[in-house]
Design a protein around this motif. Structure first.
Motif, PDB file in Angstrom:
ATOM      1  N   LEU A 148      56.719  -4.292 107.392  1.00 44.50           N
ATOM      2  CA  LEU A 148      57.089  -5.702 107.252  1.00 44.50           C
ATOM      3  C   LEU A 148      58.307  -5.917 106.355  1.00 44.50           C
ATOM      4  CD1 LEU A 148      53.517  -7.229 107.001  1.00 44.50           C
ATOM      5  CD2 LEU A 148      55.143  -7.540 108.865  1.00 44.50           C
ATOM      6  N   ARG A 149      58.826  -4.843 105.781  1.00 44.01           N
ATOM      7  CA  ARG A 149      59.983  -4.980 104.899  1.00 44.01           C
ATOM      8  C   ARG A 149      61.193  -5.594 105.605  1.00 44.01           C
ATOM      9  NH1 ARG A 149      61.269  -3.154  99.990  1.00 44.01           N
ATOM     10  NH2 ARG A 149      59.309  -1.983  99.865  1.00 44.01           N
ATOM     11  N   PRO A 150      61.519  -5.214 106.857  1.00 47.90           N
ATOM     12  CA  PRO A 150      62.675  -5.857 107.518  1.00 47.90           C
ATOM     13  C   PRO A 150      62.516  -7.368 107.640  1.00 47.90           C
ATOM     14  CG  PRO A 150      62.050  -3.858 108.684  1.00 47.90           C
ATOM     15  CD  PRO A 150      60.969  -4.115 107.675  1.00 47.90           C
ATOM     16  N   PHE A 151      61.293  -7.855 107.877  1.00 49.34           N
ATOM     17  CA  PHE A 151      61.078  -9.304 107.958  1.00 49.34           C
ATOM     18  C   PHE A 151      61.283  -9.961 106.599  1.00 49.34           C
ATOM     19  CE2 PHE A 151      58.588  -7.415 111.390  1.00 49.34           C
ATOM     20  CZ  PHE A 151      59.003  -8.170 112.476  1.00 49.34           C
ATOM     21  N   ASP A 152      60.863  -9.262 105.536  1.00 51.76           N
ATOM     22  CA  ASP A 152      61.051  -9.800 104.190  1.00 51.76           C
ATOM     23  C   ASP A 152      62.528  -9.900 103.822  1.00 51.76           C
ATOM     24  OD1 ASP A 152      58.507 -10.414 102.944  1.00 51.76           O
ATOM     25  OD2 ASP A 152      58.033  -8.306 103.161  1.00 51.76           O
ATOM     26  N   GLU A 153      63.323  -8.982 104.351  1.00 51.33           N
ATOM     27  CA  GLU A 153      64.736  -8.970 103.991  1.00 51.33           C
ATOM     28  C   GLU A 153      65.574  -9.888 104.867  1.00 51.33           C
ATOM     29  OE1 GLU A 153      65.765  -4.881 104.043  1.00 51.33           O
ATOM     30  OE2 GLU A 153      64.567  -4.393 102.276  1.00 51.33           O
ATOM     31  N   GLY A 192      61.629 -12.576 101.675  1.00 50.50           N
ATOM     32  CA  GLY A 192      60.759 -11.936 100.692  1.00 50.50           C
ATOM     33  C   GLY A 192      61.092 -12.335  99.277  1.00 50.50           C
ATOM     34  N   ALA A 193      62.389 -12.467  98.972  1.00 52.63           N
ATOM     35  CA  ALA A 193      62.805 -12.848  97.621  1.00 52.63           C
ATOM     36  C   ALA A 193      62.314 -14.253  97.282  1.00 52.63           C
ATOM     37  CB  ALA A 193      64.324 -12.772  97.498  1.00 52.63           C
ATOM     38  N   PHE A 194      62.397 -15.176  98.253  1.00 58.58           N
ATOM     39  CA  PHE A 194      61.915 -16.538  98.011  1.00 58.58           C
ATOM     40  C   PHE A 194      60.407 -16.554  97.791  1.00 58.58           C
ATOM     41  CE2 PHE A 194      65.947 -17.714 100.094  1.00 58.58           C
ATOM     42  CZ  PHE A 194      66.394 -18.656  99.175  1.00 58.58           C
ATOM     43  N   LEU A 195      59.665 -15.761  98.570  1.00 61.43           N
ATOM     44  CA  LEU A 195      58.217 -15.707  98.400  1.00 61.43           C
ATOM     45  C   LEU A 195      57.854 -15.147  97.025  1.00 61.43           C
ATOM     46  CD1 LEU A 195      57.117 -14.402 101.932  1.00 61.43           C
ATOM     47  CD2 LEU A 195      56.804 -16.706 101.002  1.00 61.43           C
ATOM     48  N   ILE A 196      58.589 -14.136  96.580  1.00 59.57           N
ATOM     49  CA  ILE A 196      58.320 -13.540  95.259  1.00 59.57           C
ATOM     50  C   ILE A 196      58.613 -14.538  94.146  1.00 59.57           C
ATOM     51  CG2 ILE A 196      59.059 -11.756  93.622  1.00 59.57           C
ATOM     52  CD1 ILE A 196      59.578  -9.941  96.057  1.00 59.57           C
ATOM     53  N   LYS A 239      54.212 -12.318  95.579  1.00 61.20           N
ATOM     54  CA  LYS A 239      53.999 -11.469  96.749  1.00 61.20           C
ATOM     55  C   LYS A 239      55.029 -11.782  97.826  1.00 61.20           C
ATOM     56  CE  LYS A 239      48.961 -10.863  96.531  1.00 61.20           C
ATOM     57  NZ  LYS A 239      48.267  -9.982  97.448  1.00 61.20           N
ATOM     58  N   ARG A 240      55.599 -10.728  98.398  1.00 61.09           N
ATOM     59  CA  ARG A 240      56.386 -10.912  99.609  1.00 61.09           C
ATOM     60  C   ARG A 240      55.444 -10.830 100.801  1.00 61.09           C
ATOM     61  NH1 ARG A 240      57.425  -6.050 102.238  1.00 61.09           N
ATOM     62  NH2 ARG A 240      57.293  -4.120 101.020  1.00 61.09           N
ATOM     63  N   ASP A 251      53.273  -7.778 101.026  1.00 60.05           N
ATOM     64  CA  ASP A 251      52.174  -7.790 100.062  1.00 60.05           C
ATOM     65  C   ASP A 251      51.032  -8.684 100.540  1.00 60.05           C
ATOM     66  OD1 ASP A 251      53.308  -6.089  98.042  1.00 60.05           O
ATOM     67  OD2 ASP A 251      54.664  -7.729  97.527  1.00 60.05           O
ATOM     68  N   LEU A 252      51.378  -9.829 101.114  1.00 60.61           N
ATOM     69  CA  LEU A 252      50.348 -10.749 101.594  1.00 60.61           C
ATOM     70  C   LEU A 252      49.500 -10.114 102.695  1.00 60.61           C
ATOM     71  CD1 LEU A 252      52.486 -14.029 101.720  1.00 60.61           C
ATOM     72  CD2 LEU A 252      50.620 -13.542 100.132  1.00 60.61           C
ATOM     73  N   VAL A 253      50.154  -9.414 103.611  1.00 61.39           N
ATOM     74  CA  VAL A 253      49.433  -8.797 104.732  1.00 61.39           C
ATOM     75  C   VAL A 253      48.654  -7.562 104.275  1.00 61.39           C
ATOM     76  CG1 VAL A 253      49.704  -7.657 106.972  1.00 61.39           C
ATOM     77  CG2 VAL A 253      51.070  -9.682 106.432  1.00 61.39           C
ATOM     78  N   ALA A 254      49.268  -6.749 103.398  1.00 63.85           N
ATOM     79  CA  ALA A 254      48.631  -5.500 102.967  1.00 63.85           C
ATOM     80  C   ALA A 254      47.610  -5.718 101.856  1.00 63.85           C
ATOM     81  CB  ALA A 254      49.698  -4.510 102.502  1.00 63.85           C
ATOM     82  N   GLY A 255      47.615  -6.896 101.237  1.00 67.57           N
ATOM     83  CA  GLY A 255      46.691  -7.142 100.131  1.00 67.57           C
ATOM     84  C   GLY A 255      47.074  -6.366  98.888  1.00 67.57           C
ATOM     85  N   THR A 256      48.369  -6.425  98.521  1.00 65.51           N
ATOM     86  CA  THR A 256      48.865  -5.669  97.366  1.00 65.51           C
ATOM     87  C   THR A 256      49.657  -6.578  96.448  1.00 65.51           C
ATOM     88  OG1 THR A 256      50.882  -5.044  98.590  1.00 65.51           O
ATOM     89  CG2 THR A 256      49.013  -3.512  98.661  1.00 65.51           C
ATOM     90  N   ILE A 257      49.862  -6.128  95.220  1.00 61.20           N
ATOM     91  CA  ILE A 257      50.754  -6.778  94.276  1.00 61.20           C
ATOM     92  C   ILE A 257      51.575  -5.697  93.582  1.00 61.20           C
ATOM     93  CG2 ILE A 257      49.320  -8.819  93.840  1.00 61.20           C
ATOM     94  CD1 ILE A 257      48.302  -7.481  91.341  1.00 61.20           C
TER      95      ILE A 257
END
Length: 258
Positions: A128-133, A138-142, A149-150, A153-159
């Motif tokens: 999902l990194r290409p969608f965040d970039e 992704g920067a706005f979400l963070i 979370k970008r 992170d939201l999909v994978a359940g990570t921080i």
């Protein structure tokens, strides 16, 4: 966006741990380092692929015919994407949530409950990194998200948190009595059932106990002692094994075993 944003985890042993979220600055710095490494890797791949393609141009035409150039471009693009995704998946899985960039920036990816990420979480984040970039989504979400979370992170359940380095500093004091008793503990108990997460909880308590109220510290030390005894199947302790002393001895014995 908060200047300092914190997150709290509660372990299965009911120990509450607090960490600082990585923040957009640290994450951007880590990404710049990772992209420099990736760019060098992709340049080497491009040069090698060009040399091989030129030398085997006749072979490619025999396989793909007149569309050989398009097929070569498609294969190169797929390989580029695999390298791009595989870089993050490989390092974040192998280094427990860190890439070379994250390690230098002293940040780490963990699951929402504080546990280390695995292959599944690392793969989802990388895909999902290409969608965040795209358009810096992704920067706005963070920047504007409460837990920074970008999309990955939201999909994978990570921080992403600031990595804590544990050193033999003044915050972790081991008594001389524990140093003399941990060898005895190795003889009377099997520490192999203790998992790295269990050891991390003990280490965290030993580092933070100095800042705890006496009543809370006593209760937590007793609780951890009972849980560790149950894990290693140790029914009775010698009289000189007070809860704090026992946990210190377990800490030393576990390190010796490793």
């Amino acid at each position: 966006m908060h200047i300092f944003n914190y997150v709290k985890f509660r372990t299965p042993e009911s120990v509450e741990l607090e960490f600082t979220l990585a923040g957009i600055g640290n994450r951007a710095w880590a990404l710049i380092i990772d992209y420099q490494i990736l760019a060098l890797t992709l340049v080497v791949f491009f040069i090698a692929w060009t040399i091989v393609s030129v030398q085997l141009v006749g072979f490619w035409k025999d396989i793909f015919g007149s569309a050989s150039l398009l097929w070569l471009i498609a294969i190169a693009f797929i390989t580029w994407f695999v390298i791009y995704v595989g870089y993050f998946v490989f390092f974040e899985t192998l280094w427990q949530g860190q890439t070379p960039g994250k390690r230098l920036a002293k940040i780490r990816v963990v699951r929402d409950d504080g546990r280390p990420i695995g292959l599944q979480q690392a793969t989802l984040r990388a895909l999902l990194r290409p969608f965040d970039e795209f358009l810096f989504m992704g920067a706005f979400l963070i920047m504007f998200g409460r837990r920074e979370k970008r999309l990955g992170d939201l999909v994978a359940g990570t921080i992403v948190i600031q990595a804590q380095t544990f050193t033999a500093s003044a915050t972790l004091i081991i008594s001389e009595q524990a140093r003399s008793l941990y060898e005895h503990l190795l003889q009377i108990a099997d520490l192999s059932p203790l998992l790295p997460d269990d050891f991390a909880v003990i280490r965290e308590y030993l580092q933070r106990r100095g800042a705890m109220a006496l009543k809370a510290r006593t209760a937590l030390a007793l609780q951890l002692t009972q849980q560790v005894k149950a894990i290693i199947d140790l029914e009775k302790l010698p009289d000189n094994f007070a809860p704090d002393l026992f946990l210190e001895a377990v800490y030393l014995a576990y390190q010796q075993r490793e």
